[in-house]
Design a protein around this motif. Structure first.
Motif, PDB file in Angstrom:
ATOM      1  N   HIS A 269      44.396  48.093  37.906  1.00 17.84           N
ATOM      2  CA  HIS A 269      43.311  47.255  38.414  1.00 17.84           C
ATOM      3  C   HIS A 269      42.869  47.400  39.763  1.00 17.84           C
ATOM      4  O   HIS A 269      41.945  47.442  40.075  1.00 17.84           O
ATOM      5  N   GLU A 270      44.279  47.310  40.637  1.00 14.84           N
ATOM      6  CA  GLU A 270      43.953  47.496  41.870  1.00 14.84           C
ATOM      7  C   GLU A 270      43.479  48.732  42.256  1.00 14.84           C
ATOM      8  O   GLU A 270      42.791  48.837  43.168  1.00 14.84           O
ATOM      9  N   HIS A 273      39.897  49.176  41.978  1.00 18.06           N
ATOM     10  CA  HIS A 273      39.200  48.539  43.192  1.00 18.06           C
ATOM     11  C   HIS A 273      38.985  49.459  44.146  1.00 18.06           C
ATOM     12  O   HIS A 273      38.004  49.794  44.702  1.00 18.06           O
ATOM     13  N   GLU A 339      35.212  42.834  39.618  1.00 19.13           N
ATOM     14  CA  GLU A 339      36.639  42.521  38.713  1.00 19.13           C
ATOM     15  C   GLU A 339      36.547  42.801  37.321  1.00 19.13           C
ATOM     16  O   GLU A 339      37.494  43.467  36.770  1.00 19.13           O
ATOM     17  N   HIS A 384      36.414  35.669  39.665  1.00 22.42           N
ATOM     18  CA  HIS A 384      36.945  36.456  38.733  1.00 22.42           C
ATOM     19  C   HIS A 384      36.240  36.161  37.309  1.00 22.42           C
ATOM     20  O   HIS A 384      36.021  35.037  37.025  1.00 22.42           O
TER      21      HIS A 384
END
Ligand SMILES: [Zn+2]
Lengths: 414, 217
Positions: A269-270, A273, A339, A384
């Motif tokens: 997920h990070e 980004h 997100e 989020h």
């Protein structure tokens, strides 16, 4: 009242068109447009007891937040009227005096909202989410105000100097300059943080490298932030620009409460980004919001002689606070889209919707986050997607990829 | 209340004015001892912009003082432009220090203009300096720096005590103000000596004597 000239109209219309084009370019995501999120049985997924406990926990924080907002706005209304008098306490020139009035405005807001910060800390400690001491927290908060003082001083230095040189049209270069400052701050942020360590667990590092390769992200180091002495909540974030880009995991994610596959979902997920340039896009959105914001500021402060005058600063603080509150729902929409995109890309990379669901369930438990908060809270506080929506996306992903039954859940470590 | 004010104005009259025993770097004090609590409470944070600004300025001071040293070694005098630049830096630092330690009441400016702050530093224009004194300045300033570090500690103690007192009473105790001013004066004289603003050695006396006639009203 100045007459409206054709070139004024031309500037405003072309700015508007450029604004919409830029917003369009920034808003695109890789989440399929036709993706429909299935309904989630919240109590079934998260457990009725946890949902009830999280709702009770969050209810207090909602009320506390709303009261803090009211206190802040009331303080700024009074300050907008009376703050000008504090200019007497300045031996500096107009810009220096403006900086003083800006900092004192933040100081009085800090004082009037301090009880609410302390109340939130009390509530967190009561629920075992925070181990921070009151004195430590208040003192740390007071010191952090020094950074905010510096930030508002730089912003006022730029805005007031431009307003003094360029007159009423300062807002166009002013918004661009604020955007440039935001770029500088976001770039410097990872270098200014302390307590970030390289990952020591070989497995996490290996998984990170593998997922980074899968997402085509290179040269973004992974760092572990030690927070376990003040909180039990788990979190992670992506920060920096270009060479300063980082992915940071709180050490509370690695204390055994989350499975390896769940940690992999966080890493993916990070990384998403970073892969989808969400940090520079967020700065772009800031600049886009800053442009109309600066225009409104220049109009609102005209009664005080415009932003060239220190007397306008207390009123400008109130205007910025109101603008921020008004823009929050839109900013949250932007944030939620990013997100959701990061969640989607994490699913595409890990191909493990079961781990994603496990992660969101465990996040609800460790942070006491209400999986399905009320609509107004989603509007004003929802940076989020709700945890229920995130679980729904994991299920939609599984559906989208052949409707196969998602892989089995890993046994949770004790 | 009136009696207290009378006492205070008598006290003010005793120390307000110029203090420097004829030293080229002297400190000017005003008589205002009121310190609004809001500015007292956040004082250490309010100077954050000044500290950043002084740090940037210091980057230019280093080459400027090297240039001044070379020129003074050759001609026996610091050029007026360099003297003015270095004096403005020392004066800004003195204004900020006076504000931080509650010796001065209002928020200081950033440019160190003479007369812009009620606790001011008067710095005499450049005068001839003995070349030998210029050559050995770095070594000569060391003993003064030792005393200066003691004065820095004193200023810190004064600042902390004054902060607590002013937070409660909204006023700066006159004795603490005078002690703080003496410390600031010594610091400014030492820095001024190191930066070649004067060839006169710092005056270590902690006493603020009867004001000289050029006191500002
Ligand atoms: Zn995220």
């Amino acid at each position: 009242m100045t007459a409206v000239r054709p070139w004024h109209v031309a500037v405003l219309v072309s700015s508007g068109v450029a604004w919409i084009a830029a917003a369009w370019a920034l808003a695109g995501t890789v989440v399929p447009d036709d993706l429909a999120l299935p309904a989630v049985d919240v109590e079934g997924v998260f457990g009725a007891a946890l949902v009830e406990r999280a709702e009770r926990y969050e209810r207090f924080l909602y009320v506390n937040w709303a009261l803090a907002q009211i206190a802040m706005l009331a303080t700024l209304v009074v300050y907008a009227r009376r703050g000008v008098r504090l200019a007497r306490e300045s031996a500096a020139g107009p810009v220096g005096t403006g900086m003083l009035l800006g900092m004192l405005g933040l100081a009085v807001v800090w004082l009037t909202t301090l009880p609410f910060s302390v109340a939130a800390l009390w509530w967190d400690r009561r629920h075992g989410l925070s181990q921070a001491g009151y004195l430590h927290a208040v003192l740390g908060d007071w010191l952090a105000l020094g950074g905010m003082f510096l930030a508002i001083s730089i912003a006022l230095l730029v805005v007031m100097t431009l307003a003094r040189r360029l007159g009423p049209w300062w807002w166009i270069p002013g918004a661009l300059a604020l955007g440039a400052i935001a770029v500088g701050l976001v770039f410097a942020d990872p270098y200014l943080r302390t307590g970030l360590e390289p990952a020591r667990e070989g497995r996490v590092e290996q998984a990170y490298e593998r997922l980074a390769r899968a997402q085509g992200v290179a040269g973004v180091p992974l760092r572990i932030e030690k927070v376990s002495d003040v909180t039990t909540e788990a979190n992670a974030y992506a920060s920096g620009l270009g060479p300063s880009r980082r992915v940071v995991l709180w050490d509370t994610l690695l204390d055994g409460r989350f499975t390896e596959r769940e940690v992999d979902v966080v890493l993916a997920h990070e990384l998403a980004h970073q892969a989808r340039d969400h940090v520079p896009k967020a700065v772009g959105w800031f600049a886009l919001f800053a442009l109309p914001g600066a225009l409104v500021l220049s109009l609102v402060t005209r009664s005080r002689g415009g932003m060239a005058q220190p007397a306008a600063v207390p009123l400008a603080l109130l205007a910025v606070a109101v603008l921020q509150l008004v823009a929050t729902p839109a900013a949250n929409v932007v944030s939620r889209r990013m997100e959701a995109e990061a969640d989607w890309k994490a699913l595409e990379t890990t191909r493990d919707p079961a781990a994603a669901r496990g992660l969101f369930r465990e996040l609800a438990a460790t942070s006491l986050a209400d999986p399905s908060p009320p609509a107004w809270a989603r509007l004003l506080l929802g940076t989020h997607p709700t945890l229920a929506d995130r679980v729904a996306m994991a299920e939609a992903w599984a559906e989208h990829h052949g409707g196969s039954e998602p892989s089995t859940t890993e046994p949770r470590p004790q | 209340m009136e009696r207290l004010d009378d006492e205070l104005s008598a006290r003010r009259a005793a120390t307000a004015g110029r203090h420097g025993s004829g030293h080229p770097l002297a400190i000017l004090l005003d008589g205002d001892l009121r310190r609004p609590r809001l500015l007292v409470a956040f004082r250490p944070l309010l100077v954050v912009p000044h500290l950043c600004w002084l740090a940037l300025w210091a980057l230019l001071v280093t080459p400027a003082v090297v240039a001044a040293w070379v020129v003074a070694l050759v001609s026996g005098r610091v050029p007026t432009g360099l003297h003015r630049f270095l004096a403005a830096f020392v004066r800004t630092a003195a204004h900020v220090s006076a504000f931080l330690h509650l010796v001065g009441r209002p928020y200081p400016g950033f440019l160190g203009r003479e007369g812009s702050y009620p606790v001011d530093l008067t710095i005499a224009p450049p005068a001839r300096q003995r070349r030998l004194g210029v050559l050995a300045r770095l070594a000569l300033v060391l003993p003064a720096l030792l005393i200066e570090s003691a004065y820095t500690l004193l200023a810190l103690v004064v600042g902390v005590l004054a902060w607590c007192a002013a937070l409660v009473t909204g006023r700066m105790p006159a004795g603490l103000r005078d002690l703080g001013a003496a410390a600031l004066r010594y610091q400014a004289q030492t820095v001024g000596y190191a930066l070649l603003l004067t060839s006169r050695y710092p005056d270590a006396s902690p006493r603020l004597e009867t004001p000289l006639p050029e006191a500002r009203p």
